[in-house]
Design an enzyme around this catalytic site. Structure first.
Site, PDB file in Angstrom:
ATOM      1  N   CYS A 129      44.007 -15.270   2.980  1.00  0.00           N
ATOM      2  CA  CYS A 129      43.404 -14.092   2.207  1.00  0.00           C
ATOM      3  C   CYS A 129      45.213 -13.106   1.756  1.00  0.00           C
ATOM      4  CB  CYS A 129      42.846 -13.329   3.201  1.00  0.00           C
ATOM      5  SG  CYS A 129      44.295 -12.537   4.168  1.00  0.00           S
ATOM      6  N   GLY A 130      44.376 -12.146   1.369  1.00  0.00           N
ATOM      7  CA  GLY A 130      45.918 -11.200   0.149  1.00  0.00           C
ATOM      8  C   GLY A 130      46.783 -11.215   1.543  1.00  0.00           C
TER       9      GLY A 130
END
Length: 102
Positions: free
Chosen positions: A11-12
């Site tokens: 994810c980010g």
């Protein structure tokens, strides 16, 4: 016996979101009896991780714009929203089981 599938979840930020996604992936694979190794990374790390050790699958909540050397990527925002979650699980299982799925 089936070889353990290596799955990179990203994810980010690499922390909260990927932890939620990793848990859902593990639950789905446990239910199917698929052995696995799940590692969590940020999207920024994914290209170098793939270069070191190529996984069977990448599951991500964020768009991956770097080179992942042809490793299949399943977008898993549905694990966060709950919308079409089963479709995402089916896609993950399809990739990991290959053409065995009917």
């Amino acid at each position: 016996m089936m070889k353990r599938k290596r799955i990179y979840v990203c994810c980010g930020s690499g922390i909260a979101t990927s932890t939620v996604i990793a848990k859902k992936v593990k639950d789905a694979l446990d239910k199917e009896g698929i052995p696995y190794i799940v590692d969590q990374f940020t999207v920024q790390q994914i290209s170098s991780k793939v270069a070191m050790l190529k996984p069977d699958l990448i599951v991500s909540s964020a768009q991956i714009t770097t080179d992942v050397q042809g490793v299949p990527v399943v977008m898993a925002r549905s694990f966060l929203t709950g919308i079409n979650k089963q479709d995402t699980i089916d896609e993950i299982l399809y990739v990991l089981k290959g053409a065995q799925l009917s």
